[in-house]
Design an enzyme around this catalytic site. Structure first.
Site, PDB file in Angstrom:
ATOM      1  N   LYS A   1      22.827 -13.552  -3.509  1.00 28.61           N
ATOM      2  CA  LYS A   1      21.624 -14.000  -4.212  1.00 28.61           C
ATOM      3  C   LYS A   1      21.300 -15.407  -3.727  1.00 28.61           C
ATOM      4  O   LYS A   1      22.116 -16.323  -3.863  1.00 28.61           O
ATOM      5  CB  LYS A   1      21.855 -13.987  -5.718  1.00 28.61           C
ATOM      6  CG  LYS A   1      20.641 -14.485  -6.490  1.00 28.61           C
ATOM      7  CD  LYS A   1      20.832 -14.348  -7.983  1.00 28.61           C
ATOM      8  CE  LYS A   1      19.608 -14.871  -8.724  1.00 28.61           C
ATOM      9  NZ  LYS A   1      19.772 -14.769 -10.182  1.00 28.61           N
TER      10      LYS A   1
ATOM     11  N   LYS B   1      19.343 -10.307  -2.705  1.00 26.93           N
ATOM     12  CA  LYS B   1      18.167 -10.755  -3.437  1.00 26.93           C
ATOM     13  C   LYS B   1      17.742 -12.129  -2.951  1.00 26.93           C
ATOM     14  O   LYS B   1      18.595 -13.011  -2.865  1.00 26.93           O
ATOM     15  CB  LYS B   1      18.516 -10.802  -4.925  1.00 26.93           C
ATOM     16  CG  LYS B   1      17.414 -11.355  -5.799  1.00 26.93           C
ATOM     17  CD  LYS B   1      17.920 -11.489  -7.203  1.00 26.93           C
ATOM     18  CE  LYS B   1      16.871 -12.230  -7.998  1.00 26.93           C
ATOM     19  NZ  LYS B   1      17.314 -12.581  -9.314  1.00 26.93           N
TER      20      LYS B   1
HETATM   21  C1  PBG Z   1      18.507 -14.751 -13.642  1.00 24.27           C
HETATM   22  C2  PBG Z   1      17.685 -13.921 -12.738  1.00 24.27           C
HETATM   23  C3  PBG Z   1      16.613 -14.363 -11.942  1.00 24.27           C
HETATM   24  C4  PBG Z   1      16.049 -13.216 -11.395  1.00 24.27           C
HETATM   25  C5  PBG Z   1      16.803 -12.112 -11.828  1.00 24.27           C
HETATM   26  N1  PBG Z   1      17.823 -12.575 -12.649  1.00 24.27           N
HETATM   27  C6  PBG Z   1      16.045 -15.723 -11.744  1.00 24.27           C
HETATM   28  C7  PBG Z   1      16.876 -16.805 -11.253  1.00 24.27           C
HETATM   29  O1  PBG Z   1      17.981 -16.634 -10.742  1.00 24.27           O
HETATM   30  O2  PBG Z   1      16.414 -17.945 -11.383  1.00 24.27           O
HETATM   31  C8  PBG Z   1      14.826 -13.196 -10.523  1.00 24.27           C
HETATM   32  C9  PBG Z   1      14.102 -11.908 -10.433  1.00 24.27           C
HETATM   33  C10 PBG Z   1      12.729 -11.995  -9.881  1.00 24.27           C
HETATM   34  O3  PBG Z   1      12.248 -13.060  -9.414  1.00 24.27           O
HETATM   35  O4  PBG Z   1      12.056 -10.961  -9.908  1.00 24.27           O
HETATM   36  N2  PBG Z   1      19.802 -14.957 -13.368  1.00 24.27           N
END
Ligand code: PBG
Length: 323
Positions: free
Chosen positions: A194, A247
């Site tokens: 991520k 991601k």
């Molecule tokens: C939170 C989380 C996020 C997303 C999914 N879970 C945001 C972040 O890490 O700040 C983002 C998903 C998206 O942008 O569609 N942990």
């Protein structure tokens, strides 16, 4: 010329026959936002056609998505500010409307597959995925909170736990907490690679969950790194992840490919909020064709090697198969 690649493109039937990657509803997971209350369908300015739903209306929305053939959903809670605290206590409080809603959805649609998000941010007054102490995101103190949150979600009926926090060691801690509580059949889809990305903005609008100070770069990965994704994947798999996720998706197709080539564990990708919002913005201006761009994006994520895709396009894609 005895080899003419265009012969395999000369009509739709031949093109379809030699098509390498395919995309079906079975590949898609639909992220949806839940809010406490009744009769709420709230627009999110930066996420067109995506809403914050109260449970009564969400059940109807899920019903229409199930009719279209979408079977898997990721449910995200929008928590009111006064219920947030530094240690995200509400995340595992039995009074949490999210946990009650999960139960209700599973009762109403026993055949549904529900995924959760495990991280402190929606519940944290600091807006970080981990616990903040003296301005630092502390790893090991965060792990028991993530474990409690996961067990509470499994108890409510979540089928797939989705740790999105990027703390070290969390998959292992969550796996043993689930097993100790008897939830040996609850899966873990780990947010493995991520990245600290600019494409999460609309999601943070949806949940009002942006960090109150600093950024997420001490836990989310540097967009320049690829080898590091191999380390993360190896750890998550050893710790018990059933599926590994990359991601965002589009800027990281090479990472999806890398993980698919190197591991037997199924790979998924999160086609995130900013990626969805860009297509809407450009198509609203008449600069690109919405459905064509959606199909090309989703297919490219499959071609890169993703088995599953979390995407806000899920309902539009399902609808496009019917139209
Ligand atoms: C939170 C989380 C996020 C997303 C999914 N879970 C945001 C972040 O890490 O700040 C983002 C998903 C998206 O942008 O569609 N942990």
């Amino acid at each position: 010329m005895n080899i003419r690649p265009r012969r395999n493109r000369k009509n739709a039937a031949i093109r379809d026959m030699v098509q390498e990657s395919r995309l079906g509803l079975e590949n898609l997971i639909f992220p949806v936002f839940l809010k406490d209350g009744t009769n709420i369908k709230e627009e999110i300015a930066s996420l067109p056609n995506i809403y914050r739903w109260s449970i009564d209306l969400l059940l109807k929305e899920i019903d229409s998505c199930m009719e279209l053939g979408i079977r898997t959903y990721d449910i995200f809670p929008a928590i009111e500010d006064h219920l947030k605290d530094q240690s995200a206590t509400m995340s595992y409080d039995p009074a949490n409307f999210y946990l009650k809603a999960i139960q209700k959805i599973k009762e109403t649609f026993p055949e549904i597959v529900l995924m959760s998000d495990v991280a402190l941010d929606p519940y944290s007054s600091d807006g970080h995925d981990g616990l903040v102490r003296n301005g630092k995101i502390v790893n090991d103190e965060t792990l028991p909170i993530l474990a409690k949150m996961s067990v509470a979600q499994a108890q409510a009926g979540i089928d797939i736990i989705g740790p999105s926090d990027m703390m070290d060691g969390r998959v292992g801690v969550i796996r043993s907490a689930l097993d100790d509580a008897g939830y040996t059949e609850t899966s873990i889809m780990s947010y493995t690679a991520k990245y600290a990305s600019a494409f999460y903005g609309p999601f943070r609008d949806a949940l009002n969950s942006a960090p109150k100070s600093g950024d997420k770069k001490t836990y989310q990965m540097n967009p320049s790194n690829k080898a590091e994704a191999l380390i993360e994947a190896q750890l998550d798999i050893e710790e018990g992840a059933d599926m590994i996720m990359v991601k965002p998706a589009l800027c990281y197709l090479d990472v999806i490919h890398l993980l698919k080539e190197n591991f037997a564990t199924p790979v998924t990708a999160y086609n995130v909020s900013g990626e969805y919002a860009m297509v809407h913005a450009a198509s609203q201006k008449g600069w690109i064709d919405y459905n064509a761009a959606m199909n090309e994006m989703l297919l490219s994520i499959r071609r890169a090697g993703a088995d599953g895709i979390l995407t806000y396009f899920a309902k539009d894609f399902a609808q496009s198969l019917v139209d």
